[in-house]
Write a protein that holds these residues in place. Structure first.
Motif, short mmCIF file in Angstrom:
data_model
loop_
_atom_site.label_atom_id
_atom_site.label_comp_id
_atom_site.label_asym_id
_atom_site.label_seq_id
_atom_site.Cartn_x
_atom_site.Cartn_y
_atom_site.Cartn_z
N MET B 1 17.04 24.92 0.87
CA MET B 1 15.58 25.00 0.85
C MET B 1 15.00 24.40 -0.43
SD MET B 1 13.68 25.95 3.21
CE MET B 1 11.94 25.60 3.23
N THR B 2 15.68 24.71 -1.57
CA THR B 2 15.19 24.18 -2.84
C THR B 2 15.17 22.66 -2.82
OG1 THR B 2 17.44 24.60 -3.57
CG2 THR B 2 15.72 26.04 -4.46
N PHE B 3 16.18 22.08 -2.11
CA PHE B 3 16.23 20.62 -2.03
C PHE B 3 14.99 20.07 -1.33
CE2 PHE B 3 20.90 20.81 -2.74
CZ PHE B 3 20.93 19.88 -3.76
N ILE B 4 14.63 20.72 -0.21
CA ILE B 4 13.49 20.22 0.56
C ILE B 4 12.22 20.33 -0.28
CG2 ILE B 4 12.14 20.51 2.66
CD1 ILE B 4 14.59 21.69 3.95
N ILE B 5 12.04 21.52 -0.89
CA ILE B 5 10.82 21.73 -1.67
C ILE B 5 10.77 20.76 -2.85
CG2 ILE B 5 9.60 23.39 -3.14
CD1 ILE B 5 10.70 25.57 -1.24
N GLY B 6 11.95 20.58 -3.48
CA GLY B 6 12.02 19.65 -4.60
C GLY B 6 11.65 18.24 -4.17
N ALA B 7 12.18 17.82 -3.02
CA ALA B 7 11.91 16.48 -2.53
C ALA B 7 10.43 16.31 -2.23
CB ALA B 7 12.74 16.22 -1.27
N LEU B 8 9.85 17.31 -1.55
CA LEU B 8 8.43 17.21 -1.21
C LEU B 8 7.57 17.21 -2.47
CD1 LEU B 8 8.19 19.44 1.98
CD2 LEU B 8 8.29 16.96 1.78
N ALA B 9 7.96 18.06 -3.45
CA ALA B 9 7.19 18.12 -4.69
C ALA B 9 7.24 16.76 -5.39
CB ALA B 9 7.75 19.21 -5.60
N PHE B 10 8.45 16.16 -5.40
CA PHE B 10 8.60 14.85 -6.03
C PHE B 10 7.73 13.82 -5.33
CE2 PHE B 10 10.45 10.77 -6.98
CZ PHE B 10 10.78 10.88 -8.31
N TRP B 11 7.72 13.92 -3.98
CA TRP B 11 6.94 12.98 -3.19
C TRP B 11 5.46 13.06 -3.57
CZ3 TRP B 11 6.13 13.40 2.84
CH2 TRP B 11 5.48 12.23 3.27
N ILE B 12 4.94 14.32 -3.58
CA ILE B 12 3.53 14.49 -3.89
C ILE B 12 3.22 14.01 -5.31
CG2 ILE B 12 1.73 16.25 -4.24
CD1 ILE B 12 3.22 17.85 -1.99
N GLY B 13 4.13 14.37 -6.26
CA GLY B 13 3.92 13.96 -7.64
C GLY B 13 3.91 12.45 -7.79
N PHE B 38 7.66 3.90 -5.72
CA PHE B 38 7.69 4.19 -4.28
C PHE B 38 9.13 4.14 -3.76
CE2 PHE B 38 7.61 2.66 0.14
CZ PHE B 38 6.89 3.67 0.72
N GLY B 39 9.89 3.12 -4.18
CA GLY B 39 11.27 3.01 -3.74
C GLY B 39 12.10 4.20 -4.18
N ILE B 40 11.90 4.63 -5.45
CA ILE B 40 12.64 5.79 -5.95
C ILE B 40 12.27 7.02 -5.14
CG2 ILE B 40 12.93 7.31 -7.94
CD1 ILE B 40 12.56 4.85 -9.72
N THR B 41 10.96 7.14 -4.82
CA THR B 41 10.51 8.30 -4.03
C THR B 41 11.23 8.36 -2.69
OG1 THR B 41 8.36 7.91 -5.00
CG2 THR B 41 8.48 9.53 -3.24
N VAL B 42 11.32 7.19 -2.02
CA VAL B 42 12.00 7.17 -0.73
C VAL B 42 13.43 7.67 -0.89
CG1 VAL B 42 12.90 5.67 1.07
CG2 VAL B 42 10.59 5.33 0.23
N LEU B 43 14.13 7.19 -1.94
CA LEU B 43 15.52 7.61 -2.14
C LEU B 43 15.61 9.12 -2.41
CD1 LEU B 43 17.04 4.69 -4.25
CD2 LEU B 43 17.29 5.17 -1.82
N VAL B 44 14.68 9.63 -3.27
CA VAL B 44 14.74 11.06 -3.63
C VAL B 44 14.46 11.91 -2.40
CG1 VAL B 44 13.58 12.87 -4.93
CG2 VAL B 44 14.20 10.74 -6.05
N VAL B 45 13.43 11.53 -1.61
CA VAL B 45 13.09 12.32 -0.42
C VAL B 45 14.25 12.28 0.57
CG1 VAL B 45 11.55 12.43 1.57
CG2 VAL B 45 10.62 12.04 -0.70
N TRP B 46 14.85 11.11 0.74
CA TRP B 46 16.01 10.94 1.61
C TRP B 46 17.12 11.90 1.17
CZ3 TRP B 46 18.40 5.34 2.31
CH2 TRP B 46 19.59 5.42 3.05
N GLU B 47 17.46 11.84 -0.14
CA GLU B 47 18.53 12.67 -0.67
C GLU B 47 18.21 14.16 -0.44
OE1 GLU B 47 21.14 11.24 -2.79
OE2 GLU B 47 22.12 13.19 -2.75
N GLY B 48 16.98 14.54 -0.80
CA GLY B 48 16.60 15.95 -0.72
C GLY B 48 16.64 16.45 0.71
#
Lengths: 293, 279
Positions: B1-13, B38-48
């Protein structure tokens, strides 16, 4: 006058096509003669030149089938076979066509939506556009086998995986083309709409959309050709079940060269029909809009 | 769950950062930083999302696993790259584009041939020529030669059409001037028409970089030695080793961008006089 103009453009094309066909025949004789001579040598027969040529035109699995052999195969597998038959090229062509059109529709719709987002949001424009342009230089088609297998392993099979590849391939050309299309009106025209107190919604429908039409059709032509290639390649890893790509693969497994060539020519015809029908839609639409003389 | 929230938070940020950044004047830094973020965001959201939702690796491996596979199999990737890109795609690209340019110069001397070949070439350029891959594999064997042959067939007609257009692109005034100088056909060709054709030629050369890679990779699906990018992709997909497949796709993407970039760079060098390059 009209006949003269027609002759002027038709005659050279006919000459070139005739030249291609005669080169094809010459190559067929040359490439297939090795096998024919081998067989004749084994049986201790001396082949006269006439007999050799005749032999090279009528082999079962020639290295290069002669044009008329392909034509006969095409006739037999399209007109004489029932459409429901597994050997009918119409049957396989329709399978490929449905995946192509379905994927193309999805890809185009998503592409236009993204283009609308990009022209209205500066952040989207600056983050996505460089990637969309860069993606044109990337061989996306390499993803095809993986998309098929992954979708299959989560239980999606049939039309949708192929359509996904088609959609993916037609997506980026449409995005890039439509962004320049929506941006093509003059600043002067936007200013005029502003003096009419038009809101962005009205500016979009009354100015941007009509102005983008030539760009739309150009990218649709690129997109549908890419979609067809995507659908054909998408049929390769499914283990040669159905579709023109499967015919190509099965033909290459069993050395059925005539089958490969007829599948290839049907694919070419399909491509020509698809691109041609978009071309007709383009002419009709643009003439209706007064953009074409 | 923390991964998903972290990914979404990163996305919004990251999105907020991009909105702020893109509202500022578009300096070079901003124009580079925004897409990279934007590219980094895609990778982070993917990973999360992959980690958070426990997506199995046989469906979608996370980027870190792909990077690990990339680092692990560098030697394999290099062998595949040499086989498919350097031997198959590049040699086919050079032969195909080179012969298309020569053909264009030859047929350009004859009005009749130009009028006949151009519609046929345009027609053939729109066809799914990758379909010829099984035929060429049958003729030239499993090695890189059959891949190069497919690439030649794919790039020839787009290049020919562009080059013929390019050779026709000189203005009457310019041709008249060459005539007043009493320039011969060859002088006109070398000093005027080839230069005028370069923007068109590079347009063709750029389109063909992608075609060449696609042709070389797809041709390997029909038969290849036990290395090569297309071979690796199709067999590793069969073994469900998707991290290796993604690593291979990353190589294909890098090779494609590099190839395109090199051609675009030489275009800037050669057509420095063209309005689109003047600033």
């Amino acid at each position: 006058m009209a006949i003269g103009a027609l002759m002027r453009s038709l005659l050279p094309v006919a000459a070139v096509v005739a030249a291609i066909i005669s080169v094809w025949y010459a190559l067929a004789v040359q490439m297939n003669s090795d096998w024919a001579l081998d067989r004749a040598g084994q049986n201790g027969i001396e082949l006269s030149f006439g007999a050799l040529v005749k032999n090279t035109m009528s082999q079962d699995r020639p290295l290069l089938p002669a044009p008329h052999q392909v034509a006969v195969e095409l006739w037999e597998t399209t007109v004489e076979k029932k459409i429901t038959s597994k050997r009918s090229l119409v049957h396989h062509g329709l399978i490929t066509l449905s995946a192509t059109v379905f994927g193309f529709a999805i890809g185009t719709a998503l592409g236009i939506l993204l283009a609308v987002g990009i022209i209205h949001s500066r952040a989207m424009n600056m983050s996505i556009m460089p990637w969309a342009i860069a993606s044109q230089a990337v061989p996306i088609l390499a993803l095809a086998p993986m998309i098929i297998v992954v979708l299959y392993s989560i239980g999606v099979s049939g039309l949708l995986p192929k359509a996904t590849i088609s959609a993916y391939l037609s997506f980026f050309p449409v995005v890039v083309g439509m962004v320049s299309g929506f941006r093509s009106p003059d600043p002067m025209q936007f200013d005029l709409l502003k003096t009419y107190a038009a809101n962005p919604w009205q500016a979009f429908w009354k100015l941007r959309v009509p102005a983008s039409m030539p760009y739309l059709f150009t990218s649709l032509k690129v997109g549908i050709a890419a979609s067809l290639v995507g659908a054909i390649v998408g049929e390769l890893p499914t283990g040669a079940v159905a579709g023109l790509g499967a015919r190509l693969l099965a033909g290459s497994y069993y050395g059925q060269t005539i089958q490969i060539w007829s599948a290839l020519i049907s694919a070419a015809t399909l491509a020509a029909l698809l691109v041609g029908s978009i071309g007709i839609a383009q002419r009709l639409t643009l003439r209706r809009m007064g953009m074409l003389r | 769950m923390t991964f998903i929230i972290g990914a979404l938070a990163f996305w919004i940020g990251a999105w907020w950062a991009n909105v702020v950044l893109s509202a500022r004047p578009a300096t070079l830094t901003v124009r580079i930083a925004v897409p990279i973020l934007f590219g980094i965001t895609v990778l982070v959201v993917w990973e999360g999302l992959v980690r958070g939702l426990d997506v199995p690796g046989v469906i979608l491996p996370p980027p870190t696993a792909i990077a690990a596979a990339f680092a692990r199999s560098l030697d394999i990737l290099w062998v595949d790259f040499v086989q498919t890109v350097l031997k198959g795609a590049l040699s086919g690209y050079a032969i195909g584009c080179g012969s298309a340019i020569l053909t264009a110069i030859l047929i350009d001397r004859s009005q009749f041939l130009t009028r006949g070949l151009l519609p046929v070439g345009n027609f053939l350029a729109a066809l799914p020529i990758v379909g010829t891959a099984p035929i060429f594999v049958m003729w030239f064997g499993f090695g890189w030669q059959s891949k190069a042959a497919v690439v030649v067939a794919i790039v020839f007609f787009p290049m020919l059409v562009n080059m013929v257009q390019g050779l026709a692109s000189t203005e009457p005034m310019q041709r008249d001037m060459m005539k007043t100088y009493n320039a011969s056909y060859w002088q006109t060709l070398l000093k005027l028409r080839l230069h005028a054709a370069m923007p068109f030629a590079f347009n063709g050369l750029k389109i063909c970089t992608t075609f060449a890679l696609i042709g070389a990779i797809v041709a390997e699906f029909f038969g290849s030695p036990i290395y090569g990018m297309g071979f690796r992709i199709s067999t590793e997909v069969g073994r469900l080793a998707l991290d290796v497949v993604w690593a291979e796709i990353a190589v294909a993407a890098l090779a494609g961008s590099l190839f395109y970039g090199l051609v675009a760079l030489s275009e800037k060098r050669v057509t420095f006089w063209h309005p689109s390059n003047r600033t």
